[in-house]
Scaffold this active site. Structure first.
Site, PDB file in Angstrom:
ATOM      1  N   ALA A 117      57.057  -2.577  31.379  1.00  0.00           N
ATOM      2  CA  ALA A 117      56.940  -1.724  32.569  1.00  0.00           C
ATOM      3  C   ALA A 117      55.477  -1.539  32.944  1.00  0.00           C
ATOM      4  CB  ALA A 117      57.607  -0.377  32.321  1.00  0.00           C
ATOM      5  N   GLN A 120      54.186  -4.660  34.716  1.00  0.00           N
ATOM      6  CA  GLN A 120      54.632  -4.743  36.110  1.00  0.00           C
ATOM      7  C   GLN A 120      53.827  -3.791  37.000  1.00  0.00           C
ATOM      8  OE1 GLN A 120      58.792  -3.881  35.873  1.00  0.00           O
ATOM      9  NE2 GLN A 120      59.300  -5.770  34.764  1.00  0.00           N
ATOM     10  N   ARG A 142      41.665   7.116  51.663  1.00  0.00           N
ATOM     11  CA  ARG A 142      41.420   6.038  50.706  1.00  0.00           C
ATOM     12  C   ARG A 142      41.529   6.549  49.266  1.00  0.00           C
ATOM     13  NH1 ARG A 142      39.113   1.603  52.398  1.00  0.00           N
ATOM     14  NH2 ARG A 142      37.996   2.742  54.050  1.00  0.00           N
ATOM     15  N   GLU A 156      52.653   6.280  33.116  1.00  0.00           N
ATOM     16  CA  GLU A 156      53.324   5.249  32.323  1.00  0.00           C
ATOM     17  C   GLU A 156      52.726   5.163  30.916  1.00  0.00           C
ATOM     18  OE1 GLU A 156      55.940   2.698  31.088  1.00  0.00           O
ATOM     19  OE2 GLU A 156      56.028   3.507  33.130  1.00  0.00           O
TER      20      GLU A 156
END
Length: 215
Positions: A117, A120, A142, A156
């Protein structure tokens, strides 16, 4: 012949009043003594923390008595218990920063090698970060574009660390282990949704404008 008068033996009112008050106080004292608890007058000795002329203890003697008082050992679950010695926490200054950087790079290598994960999402970040730098938007917009992408990677990594800690404790199926991993996955999903929403709100109008201009 005059009769000698004898003094009267009748008590004066003030004397009788004092006697009656004394008898009432004696009755109250007996009643309080009957109702008193057997250990009500027992109290723990007080150790003064400074000079006490009444007890004859100075500050040094009081500290010595307090230090001689036995204390119960702290359990491992007690928040006041000392933490176990960690030999990896002894570095200071630039040495600590150097070791922290090496540990961070090792964490990136493990995440890239072991977590699909993260690979990716890292590929997606490699595409979106240059786009966020090239798209003609305000500086604040931005920063939002870049921050939303980097936040996905951060969450993550935290989710992967939670999963690794749970697997370190036990690999058996448990309801609490499943709940912890599901909560980490939910955090990643919320972050991905926020990233998509940010890019749609900022870059979406620009893409529609470019399509209309080319059409």
């Amino acid at each position: 012949m005059m009769r000698r008068t004898q003094p009267s033996m009748r008590p004066s009112p003030s004397t009788a009043r004092r006697a009656s008050n004394g008898a009432l106080r004696a009755v109250d004292a007996e009643r309080d003594g009957a109702n008193a608890e057997p250990f009500g007058d027992v109290s723990e000795p007080v150790i003064p923390d400074r000079a006490d002329p009444e007890h004859g203890l100075n500050g040094r003697h009081a500290k010595r008595v307090a230090s001689d008082t036995p204390h119960e050992p702290l359990s491992p679950d007690d928040p006041l218990a000392p933490l176990p010695f960690n030999p990896y926490k002894g570095n200071r200054g630039l040495t600590r920063a150097w070791h922290a950087m090496k540990n961070s790079l090792a964490g990136f290598r493990v995440a890239i090698r072991e977590e699909s994960a993260f690979r990716q999402e890292l590929t997606l970040a490699a595409i979106l970060v240059p786009c966020a730098l090239l798209v003609p938007v305000e500086p604040v917009a931005r920063v939002l574009l870049l921050g939303s992408v980097l936040l996905v990677l951060i969450v993550e990594l935290l989710n992967s660390s939670v999963e690794a800690a749970i697997d370190r404790i036990s690999l058996e199926r448990h309801e609490l282990s499943r709940r912890a991993k599901d909560l980490g996955s939910a955090a990643v999903m919320v972050t991905l949704g926020m990233c998509v929403m940010t890019w749609l709100l900022i870059v979406g109008p620009l893409v529609v404008h470019w399509i209309d201009a080319w059409g």
